[in-house]
Each structure stands twice: as C-alpha cells, then as structure tokens.
Design an enzyme around this catalytic site. Structure first.
Site, PDB file in Angstrom:
ATOM      1  N   HIS A 149      -8.588  13.138  18.518  1.00 14.56           N
ATOM      2  CA  HIS A 149      -8.148  14.460  17.635  1.00 14.56           C
ATOM      3  C   HIS A 149      -8.531  14.716  16.555  1.00 14.56           C
ATOM      4  O   HIS A 149      -7.976  15.390  15.758  1.00 14.56           O
ATOM      5  CB  HIS A 149      -6.466  14.123  17.631  1.00 14.56           C
ATOM      6  CG  HIS A 149      -5.746  13.825  18.804  1.00 14.56           C
ATOM      7  ND1 HIS A 149      -5.573  14.703  19.806  1.00 14.56           N
ATOM      8  CD2 HIS A 149      -5.457  12.266  19.390  1.00 14.56           C
ATOM      9  CE1 HIS A 149      -4.997  13.926  21.043  1.00 14.56           C
ATOM     10  NE2 HIS A 149      -4.953  12.819  20.618  1.00 14.56           N
ATOM     11  N   GLU A 167      -5.643  -1.264   6.426  1.00  9.38           N
ATOM     12  CA  GLU A 167      -5.624  -1.961   5.185  1.00  9.38           C
ATOM     13  C   GLU A 167      -7.159  -2.459   4.952  1.00  9.38           C
ATOM     14  O   GLU A 167      -7.676  -2.547   3.881  1.00  9.38           O
ATOM     15  CB  GLU A 167      -4.815  -3.382   5.311  1.00  9.38           C
ATOM     16  CG  GLU A 167      -4.968  -4.716   4.763  1.00  9.38           C
ATOM     17  CD  GLU A 167      -4.500  -4.308   3.117  1.00  9.38           C
ATOM     18  OE1 GLU A 167      -3.984  -3.317   2.689  1.00  9.38           O
ATOM     19  OE2 GLU A 167      -4.998  -4.910   2.208  1.00  9.38           O
ATOM     20  N   ASN A 192       4.518 -29.207  -9.829  1.00  8.87           N
ATOM     21  CA  ASN A 192       3.960 -27.756  -9.243  1.00  8.87           C
ATOM     22  C   ASN A 192       4.167 -28.124  -7.651  1.00  8.87           C
ATOM     23  O   ASN A 192       3.670 -28.943  -7.000  1.00  8.87           O
ATOM     24  CB  ASN A 192       2.604 -27.659  -9.410  1.00  8.87           C
ATOM     25  CG  ASN A 192       1.892 -26.605  -8.731  1.00  8.87           C
ATOM     26  OD1 ASN A 192       2.655 -25.583  -8.342  1.00  8.87           O
ATOM     27  ND2 ASN A 192       0.653 -26.684  -8.600  1.00  8.87           N
ATOM     28  N   GLY A 193       4.913 -27.305  -6.873  1.00 13.83           N
ATOM     29  CA  GLY A 193       5.031 -27.284  -5.257  1.00 13.83           C
ATOM     30  C   GLY A 193       6.608 -26.906  -4.955  1.00 13.83           C
ATOM     31  O   GLY A 193       7.342 -26.640  -5.866  1.00 13.83           O
ATOM     32  N   GLU A 207     -11.203   0.295  -1.988  1.00 12.28           N
ATOM     33  CA  GLU A 207     -10.977  -0.002  -3.449  1.00 12.28           C
ATOM     34  C   GLU A 207     -11.783  -0.810  -4.311  1.00 12.28           C
ATOM     35  O   GLU A 207     -11.828  -0.770  -5.502  1.00 12.28           O
ATOM     36  CB  GLU A 207      -9.488  -0.431  -3.600  1.00 12.28           C
ATOM     37  CG  GLU A 207      -9.271  -1.813  -3.038  1.00 12.28           C
ATOM     38  CD  GLU A 207      -7.824  -2.362  -3.243  1.00 12.28           C
ATOM     39  OE1 GLU A 207      -7.091  -1.965  -4.203  1.00 12.28           O
ATOM     40  OE2 GLU A 207      -7.236  -3.067  -2.275  1.00 12.28           O
ATOM     41  N   TRP A 239       5.499 -21.145 -12.573  1.00 14.94           N
ATOM     42  CA  TRP A 239       5.597 -20.098 -11.909  1.00 14.94           C
ATOM     43  C   TRP A 239       6.800 -20.304 -10.897  1.00 14.94           C
ATOM     44  O   TRP A 239       6.769 -21.106  -9.860  1.00 14.94           O
ATOM     45  CB  TRP A 239       4.344 -20.114 -10.877  1.00 14.94           C
ATOM     46  CG  TRP A 239       4.104 -19.088 -10.025  1.00 14.94           C
ATOM     47  CD1 TRP A 239       4.393 -19.272  -8.388  1.00 14.94           C
ATOM     48  CD2 TRP A 239       4.028 -17.671 -10.067  1.00 14.94           C
ATOM     49  NE1 TRP A 239       4.630 -18.162  -7.846  1.00 14.94           N
ATOM     50  CE2 TRP A 239       4.159 -17.215  -8.733  1.00 14.94           C
ATOM     51  CE3 TRP A 239       3.601 -16.905 -10.948  1.00 14.94           C
ATOM     52  CZ2 TRP A 239       3.624 -15.616  -8.447  1.00 14.94           C
ATOM     53  CZ3 TRP A 239       3.455 -15.414 -11.031  1.00 14.94           C
ATOM     54  CH2 TRP A 239       3.742 -14.958  -9.654  1.00 14.94           C
ATOM     55  N   LYS A 298      -3.450  -3.833 -11.408  1.00 14.03           N
ATOM     56  CA  LYS A 298      -2.991  -4.982 -10.367  1.00 14.03           C
ATOM     57  C   LYS A 298      -1.449  -4.442 -10.093  1.00 14.03           C
ATOM     58  O   LYS A 298      -1.183  -4.912  -8.985  1.00 14.03           O
ATOM     59  CB  LYS A 298      -2.922  -6.301 -10.995  1.00 14.03           C
ATOM     60  CG  LYS A 298      -2.191  -7.362 -10.090  1.00 14.03           C
ATOM     61  CD  LYS A 298      -3.219  -7.323  -8.619  1.00 14.03           C
ATOM     62  CE  LYS A 298      -2.435  -8.324  -7.688  1.00 14.03           C
ATOM     63  NZ  LYS A 298      -3.042  -8.238  -6.381  1.00 14.03           N
ATOM     64  N   CYS A 354       2.447 -23.157 -10.580  1.00 18.26           N
ATOM     65  CA  CYS A 354       2.460 -23.938 -11.878  1.00 18.26           C
ATOM     66  C   CYS A 354       1.128 -24.704 -12.250  1.00 18.26           C
ATOM     67  O   CYS A 354       0.290 -25.010 -11.511  1.00 18.26           O
ATOM     68  CB  CYS A 354       3.546 -24.932 -11.624  1.00 18.26           C
ATOM     69  SG  CYS A 354       5.131 -24.104 -10.974  1.00 18.26           S
ATOM     70  N   LYS A 409      -9.171  -2.042   1.575  1.00 17.35           N
ATOM     71  CA  LYS A 409      -9.892  -3.171   0.919  1.00 17.35           C
ATOM     72  C   LYS A 409     -11.128  -2.694   0.543  1.00 17.35           C
ATOM     73  O   LYS A 409     -11.788  -2.848  -0.388  1.00 17.35           O
ATOM     74  CB  LYS A 409      -9.576  -4.221   1.947  1.00 17.35           C
ATOM     75  CG  LYS A 409      -8.385  -5.141   1.959  1.00 17.35           C
ATOM     76  CD  LYS A 409      -8.247  -5.760   0.803  1.00 17.35           C
ATOM     77  CE  LYS A 409      -7.129  -5.489  -0.422  1.00 17.35           C
ATOM     78  NZ  LYS A 409      -6.233  -4.751  -0.007  1.00 17.35           N
TER      79      LYS A 409
END
Ligand code: AGP
Length: 614
Positions: A510, A487, A101-102, A494, A75, A609, A2, A491
């Site tokens: 293999h 992953e 905020n929290g 991309e 948020w 995104k 927030c 990263k």
C-alpha cells in the site's frame, strides 16, 4: 542493581568504603549506607535515601581508626527508596548487619515464621529477613557466624550477593553469592569485597570471583576460606585483573548498551523471578493482585506509553486480546492526552515506562485518573513518579538501564505483559490448560534461547558491515512481530542516525513498495509460523524489485533462508513469545552499524534517557 563494598584490614576503612560506593554509582541507585565496628566493637550504621554525598553529610565527620566496614548503594526492589529500607539492614539484636544485592523470593514466608518467633521488623526489605534469619539460627544452634550464614542461605530461595558483619565476630566479614556477582580483592593483610572489581582495582589486582552458592570468610589476620553452602571447602582461583577502571564499569563491555543487551538472559529471568512458578504452573503478580478482578472484567484495557515502551504496549495488545480476549486500545501517551479521549470508570489503563518519569505518560495518567479510570503501571525504576501516581503496578526488575537506547527494559516489559495476559487468560478460562502450560514451559526457556541468539553476534556484525552506509532501511513484520519491526527500526535510527521505518509486512503493497530498489535493505522478521506463506510472498515482492533482504528466521527455516540475501537464524519458540527473541538480533544489528558509523552508542545525539519535557 545494588552495589556492595566491604573492607577488612589495616587501613582506614571508611574512606575505602565511601570511595568504593562512588565507583559503583554508575550502576544506578536511590539510597546509600555504611556500617562499621569501632574500637570497642560497637556496630554503627548510617544510611540515607539519596546519593553517597547525602550519606557523607549524614556521617558529619569521617570516623577514623576503623578497620572493618561495609557499604551499599540500593536499587530498590522490595520497599520504596527511604532511610529505613536503605542498607545495611540490622538484625533485631542490632549485633548483625547485612548488605544485599538480589531478590529473595521466599522472604515473606521466612518473615512470617520469624514474626511468630517474636521477631519485629522495621523495614519492607527482604534483606532484613536475612539478618534476622542468621541471628535466629545462630542463637538456636549456637554456631559461629559463618556457619549461621551458611545454614540461613540453605533456607532462602532467590538471588543474592551478601556481606554480613557482626559485633560478636569483629575479626571477619562473611560474604556469599547466588546469581548476583561478588568479587574478593586480596591485598596485603587486607580484603576487599564488592559487586564488581571497580571499587577494588585501585587497591589490588588480585581477585577471586566467587561462584554461585559459595560463601567466604575473610579475616583481619590475612586468611580467608571459601566453602560451598553444602559446607564443601573450595580452593580459591586467584586471578589478576587485566581491565582498566573504565572498562570495568561497563562490566568489560565497550558500551553500556552492549552490556545491557547481553544482560537480557538474566534480566528476563529476573522479571519472572518470584512470579512464574513452573512446578506449580502458577503466575503471581503481587503488585496488581488487588486489581486482577477489575482487569478480568474490564470492558477495555488502554495501554499508554512512548517510544520503545509503546512498542511493548503494541505487543501487549496482541497478548491481552489473543489470550485473555479483553479488548485493548494502545495510544501514544502524547496523543492520548490531547485528543479528548473517551474514558470510562470501568476502563483499566496500564502505563508502561522504563524511567517512570516520562512527562507525556505522566500527563496521560493524570487525565485517565481524572476520568475515574483505574491506572496501573509497569515501570523499571522503583519509587519513580509513575510508580507512585498509579493505583498499583509491577516493576520489571531489569536493573538500571544506562544506555539511552532501551533494550533490556523492553524485553522485561514484554515479559511482564506476557505474564499478565497469561494470568488473566487462565483466570478467565480463555486458554486451555495444555496451551497455558506449554507456554509457561517455553517462557521458562526464553533466557537460555536469548543466550543462544547472543552467540551469533559476529555473524550479525558482518551483515552490519554490508549495510552501514545505507541511507534508508525498511523493517517488516506481521502480528506479534509487527511491533518488533517498529522497535528494530527505532533502535537503528536512534543510535546510527540512518532513516528506518517499521511497517506491517502486508502494508508494503500500500505504498512502501515504491521505495524498494537495490539501495534499500529490508529487514523481514519471518519467524511467524501462522503467516509463513504471506511473509514468503512479501520477501518475493522485495526480491522482484532488487531489494536486499535481511531475514530473521526460526532455526531450520530453509525456504526463507534460501530466498534471503542474509538470514539470521534464531531458536524456534511459541509465536506469542517470539518478540522476546526476534528483537535481539535487531538490537545487535543496530549496535554494530552505529559503532561502524562512529556514533556515540550510549548517548546518541539529541536524545535523553528520560524525556521529562513535553
Ligand atoms: C527507546 O530506545 C528510547 N530511548 C525512547 O523511545 C524511550 O523508550 C521513550 O522515551 C520512553 O521512555 P520511558 O520508557 O522511560 O517512558
């Protein structure tokens, strides 16, 4: 997160608040609101779901001759994004208003006690509880506003940055913080309060960063007083802002992605906040409480996701099978929806999505629902489509993720999956008490261990410089770290556009071993205690073909450290928790290589995104 803005002084307050809220829009939000005291000290509140422009339309005319006001961009964490849950929140009498905020962890206990005392609540927020708690204390103890706020904050558990305004105290604003940031801007007979310096910097460069468990009263006579919530007066440390606005928006980081990498100690902690109780040794996931039984007895859990979230799902597979002994199937959502899968009513599907708007994942959810399966969600955006079309779920509480390359959302997803697997294992009795408590204690230490890994960024930057011109990378990992190999490769590719592949380390023989030569850097995640010898053999195989080894090792692992061309040491942890640490250096490596290649780290070419197309 927030956004908070407050003003008290001699200027027109409303334009300052609205402009301040716009400065905070980059933080991401789903509703906005403003409260002010007019000439006769009547408290007015306007708030609306949607953007600040919606709020301005709702205001109709910009009120003038207003010199004290607060504003908020929400948020959502507790309660969906709507007009009622938007801040500012009001106390029952309508005299006290709060922006926050929290996350208040014990808000439901406090709310129940206040309801027993006759308070009614209109919103689902934890913030309205703070407003009524302040009001109750003020009327019960007959104390001034700042004292009532101080006493109330001694009763709450959790994270907060709050600003409180009251029509009975029109000459002051009260603000306080714990684990959420709050900045005081000091002008000529005026004060600004905000979540960060971006709404303040155009008015004054003189700021005080409030510390945890500190409370401030700022007054329209130009005086201010800072205390701790234990009532100890603090001498303010006034500093001059050095950063320009743009840098401030990224919290002083060059890119949102770097900011979000460095937020992970906090966001992993936030994903556990109010859910992991170390003292009691309990895990509670309120969002799926009604489905625990179904999950425990599911003949199969199907994990659906895309991209980075799919890598989190792969870790979820290891966790659920290893700890809770529940069969798991992981599917790319895009594949699942087209392969005419067998789905049974007793299956439980868990869809994982940072944005909660990925079309392939949504389509897969609808397919599963059409076959009668229970569908749960793990999302980061409250009120997102996936969070609304699933039967239930958990929010990751990682805050808005602006960088296209997902980092903090990933570690938050893995944290939620870890909590889920431990919760189910405990209920099913498939984990010993000792092992369960051992993991909880270690899980609680993970944020600090991530902090430790972030401190070796300079060493990783040097390694990045050695390999920034490589044309291919191979990432190898075993067991819990095989998804981390995937992953780490994602990263890199991309954001730096270098081709990179993740592979199970044992699979190298293999096929991929044919690729190994002195031009091929090989990143080996070698933190696993259980597969130590085998990983060491993989490294020897690469070395024998002149491949360059970048090894992620647990601190003190001398043997692999000697074998590798470059060794990145990270703190030791439980094997099942190692993905939360081993991904961090790979995020940093990808970031630095991309930067050195002049790539746009936050908005890589061709990427969005949230992939809301097929
Ligand atoms: C991750 O770095 C990518 N940006 C991408 O793979 C992303 O994870 C994928 O599009 C899924 O998005 P979601 O988690 O919002 O559903």
């Amino acid at each position: 997160m927030c956004g908070i803005v407050g003003y008290i002084g001699t200027k027109e307050a409303i334009p300052i608040i609205l402009n301040g809220l716009r400065r905070l829009e980059y933080r991401g939000y789903d509703s906005a609101g403003i409260a002010y005291l007019n000439g006769d000290n009547t408290l007015k509140v306007f708030k609306k779901k949607g953007k600040v422009n919606e709020l301005v339309k709702h205001l109709k005319n910009i009120p003038t001759n207003i010199h004290i006001a607060i504003g908020h961009t929400r948020w959502a964490t507790h309660g969906a994004p709507n007009d009622i849950n938007a801040h500012p929140q009001l106390s029952a009498s309508g005299k006290i208003t709060v922006i926050h905020n929290g996350i208040i962890e014990n808000y439901s206990i406090i709310k129940e006690a206040l309801i027993k005392q006759g308070y009614n609540f209109v919103s689902e927020t934890d913030t309205e509880v703070i407003a009524n708690l302040i009001e109750e204390i003020q009327s019960r103890d007959g104390v001034i506003l700042s004292e009532a706020v101080r006493l109330a904050l001694n009763e709450v558990i959790g994270a907060y940055a709050i600003v409180v305004m009251s029509s009975d105290f029109p000459d002051e604003l009260i603000a306080a913080r714990k684990s959420s940031p709050l900045v005081i801007g000091i002008g000529e007979n005026e004060f600004f309060l905000a979540s960060d310096a971006t709404p303040i910097v155009e008015h004054t460069k003189n700021v005080v960063y409030l510390n945890d468990e500190e409370i401030v009263s700022v007054k329209n006579d130009g005086t201010f007083l800072i205390k701790t919530i234990e009532n100890k007066i603090k001498t303010p440390f006034i500093e001059e802002l050095q950063m320009e606005l743009e840098m401030l928006e990224r919290g002083g980081y060059d890119y949102f992605m770097l900011k979000e990498i460095y937020e992970q100690p906090t966001t992993v902690k936030d994903s556990m906040r109010g859910r992991l109780n170390l003292e009691k040794g309990t895990i509670s996931l309120g969002g799926i409480k009604d489905y625990e039984h179904k999950l425990m007895n599911a003949p199969r859990i199907i994990l659906l996701a895309c991209g980075t979230s799919w890598h989190a799902a792969l870790i979820g597979e290891y966790l659920f099978e290893d700890l809770a002994r529940i069969p798991v199937e992981v599917d790319y959502a895009s594949e699942f929806r087209y392969r005419n899968p067998i789905i049974k009513e007793e299956d439980v599907v868990i869809a994982i999505s940072q944005s909660g708007e990925t079309l392939d994942t949504m389509a897969a959810i609808e397919l599963a629902k059409s076959k009668g399966a229970t569908v749960l969600g793990i999302c980061n955006v409250v009120g997102s489509t996936i969070s609304r079309i699933t039967d239930a779920g958990c929010y990751t509480h990682a805050g808005p993720e602006i960088g296209v390359a997902s980092t903090k959302a990933f570690t938050a997803q893995v944290t939620i999956l870890t909590l889920m697997a431990l919760l189910l294992a405990r209920k099913k009795g498939t984990i010993t008490d000792t092992h369960y408590h051992q993991i909880l204690i270690e899980l609680d230490k993970i944020p600090a261990k991530i902090e430790a890994v972030l401190k070796i960024s300079k060493q990783i930057e040097k390694i990045a410089a050695e390999f920034k011109d490589a044309r291919n990378f191979l990432y190898l990992g075993r067991a819990y770290n095989f998804p981390i190999a995937l992953e780490g490769a994602l990263k890199l590719k991309e954001i730096s556009y270098i081709h990179a592949e993740g592979y199970p380390a044992a699979e190298m023989k293999h096929g991929p071993i044919a690729l190994i030569d002195e031009e091929m850097p090989v990143v080996v995640i070698a933190t696993n205690q259980s597969a130590y010898e085998k990983i060491t053999n993989n490294i020897m195989e690469v070395k024998a073909r002149r491949g360059k080894i970048i090894a992620i090792v647990a601190e003190g692992n001398g043997k692999i450290k000697e074998l590798a061309d470059y060794a990145i040491e990270i703190p030791e942890t439980e094997e099942i928790l190692s993905p939360l640490l081993s991904i961090i250096p790979l995020q940093i490596l990808a970031y630095h290589i991309a930067l050195m290649r002049g790539c746009n780290v936050d908005q890589p070419r061709n990427l969005a995104k949230s992939v809301t197309v097929e």
